[in-house]
Design an enzyme around this catalytic site. Sequence first.
Site, short mmCIF file in Angstrom:
data_model
loop_
_atom_site.label_atom_id
_atom_site.label_comp_id
_atom_site.label_asym_id
_atom_site.label_seq_id
_atom_site.Cartn_x
_atom_site.Cartn_y
_atom_site.Cartn_z
N LYS A 22 62.65 27.95 5.35
CA LYS A 22 61.36 27.81 4.63
C LYS A 22 61.54 26.91 3.40
O LYS A 22 60.75 26.00 3.17
CB LYS A 22 60.87 29.17 4.18
N ASN A 23 62.61 27.14 2.65
CA ASN A 23 62.78 26.44 1.37
C ASN A 23 63.34 25.03 1.50
O ASN A 23 63.47 24.33 0.50
CB ASN A 23 63.61 27.29 0.41
N CYS A 123 54.48 35.26 -10.58
CA CYS A 123 54.45 36.09 -9.38
C CYS A 123 55.22 37.37 -9.71
O CYS A 123 55.69 37.55 -10.83
CB CYS A 123 55.06 35.35 -8.20
N ARG A 128 58.00 32.32 -14.06
CA ARG A 128 58.30 31.12 -13.27
C ARG A 128 57.58 29.88 -13.80
O ARG A 128 56.76 29.26 -13.14
CB ARG A 128 58.00 31.39 -11.81
N ASP A 315 67.97 35.22 -3.57
CA ASP A 315 67.06 35.58 -2.47
C ASP A 315 67.68 36.57 -1.51
O ASP A 315 66.99 37.05 -0.61
CB ASP A 315 66.63 34.33 -1.71
N ARG A 407 55.06 35.58 4.82
CA ARG A 407 55.19 34.29 4.13
C ARG A 407 56.53 33.64 4.44
O ARG A 407 56.66 32.43 4.42
CB ARG A 407 55.09 34.50 2.62
#
Length: 427
Positions: A22-23, A123, A128, A315, A407
């Site tokens: 994803k990143n 978030c 952030r 993560d 997500r």
Amino acid sequence: MDRLRVIGGIPLQGEITISGAKNAALPIMAASLLSEGEVILSRVPYLADITTMAHLLMHCGLDLSMPSATPGSFGYSLSLKPSGKAITDAPYDLVRKMRASILVLGPLVTKYGRATVSMPGGCAIGTRPIDLHLKGLERLGATVTLEGGDVQVTAPKGLHGADVTFPFITVTGTANLMMAATLAKGTTRIINAAKEPEVVDLAKFLNAMGAKISGVGTETMTIEGVSMLGGCTHAIIPDRIETGTYIAAAGITNGDLELIGADLDMLSVVKGELIDAGMLFEATSRGVRVCRADKNKPLRSINIKTEPYPGFPTDLQAQIMTLMTVAQGTSTVTETIFENRFMHVAELLRMGANVQIHGSSAVVTGVERLKGAPVMATDLRASASLVIAGLAAEGETIINRIYHLDRGYEMMETKLNNCGASIERIV
Ligand code: EPZ
């Protein structure tokens, strides 16, 4: 609102295909704004965040299509090409859904001389800010103003190369500056650049489009500006965070999984820590096999501290903490990247875990077994840690607010149920 019902206690057996990262996919999709030609991406994961980015890029004037969508398979190919119209604003209703929308800032400013992007809110895991992104763009000659919650960035004469030193590592800050520097006049050096594999994959993609980037994955990245970038084809790297998540699932259920497409070279620190904990990794022709070295013994406790790459990834902090809740002895988990990334702890306590938080550290004392309970997902990786906990817990766990999970994890319950798990999505 969707929930997951997980029945625990089943050792996972079988194989899981690792999806594209994803990143890596998110910045690479944003970088497609820079291209004069068609870009074809493969191994793009089916994720809510990818869909959000696709909507944003279509809003900005790219035509997107899926030349070979085979539903049910993991990942797909995505074609992105300029439509001839260019919109340089990213509205709040799109940005608020996903912070990574800020990744269109660098491409839009360097290509069109202007961009208006709604300030991404904070978030669950922290405020952030994006101050380093903006200061970096100013170093390249942009003018930044804040207006009604929007960041307006202009460079009517284009951007120029410069030295940009980040006081600390920022992954998307590095990505934004790299992309902006590709079309700037002259040479840019990013000092204290992020070295994450996803940033390296972005650089590889940009160079395939005709950019001139060197020093990727080291302290200092150098980007020589060019006049235009063309189309290319690119396969997204496998997702190392998804890989680490399923390694934890194999460990906590005392299972035995083959992770197809996994590349453990991107997880060498995590692999070393988990071998100390009692996990076994075996390379196979398709990826890696993972299980406990001794199925008759509990895992051993370890101490982890999150750091920028190549250190232990933040993560994976929640997922590995969960694994440690049933290890023998006491582990410590220190989070150094985000100020509020222990939201999963309160939920793990509901399941009988023994975790005490002291500032940015958590002390985890292993228990015999977790007990199923209704729990609440708070952010993407915390959600994954609750699934991992539910897989090992006695009885039933209901995980609420699993839109967080969708997500960042492609077809998670399908992948786990294919290995014997009992996970049901309930409304
Ligand atoms: C990226 O976020 C990832 N997201 C995150 O993954 C990941 O946790 C994070 O990097 C760290 O590895 C994407 O790549 C889309 P940072 P990013 O800028 O770039 C502070 C997931 O679960 N900071 O490296 O936003 C910041 O507050 C997500 O997939 C500033 O102060 O993270 C944080 O404390 C979650 N000012 C630290 O730096 C800035 O201008 C690192 O943030 C930028 C960052």
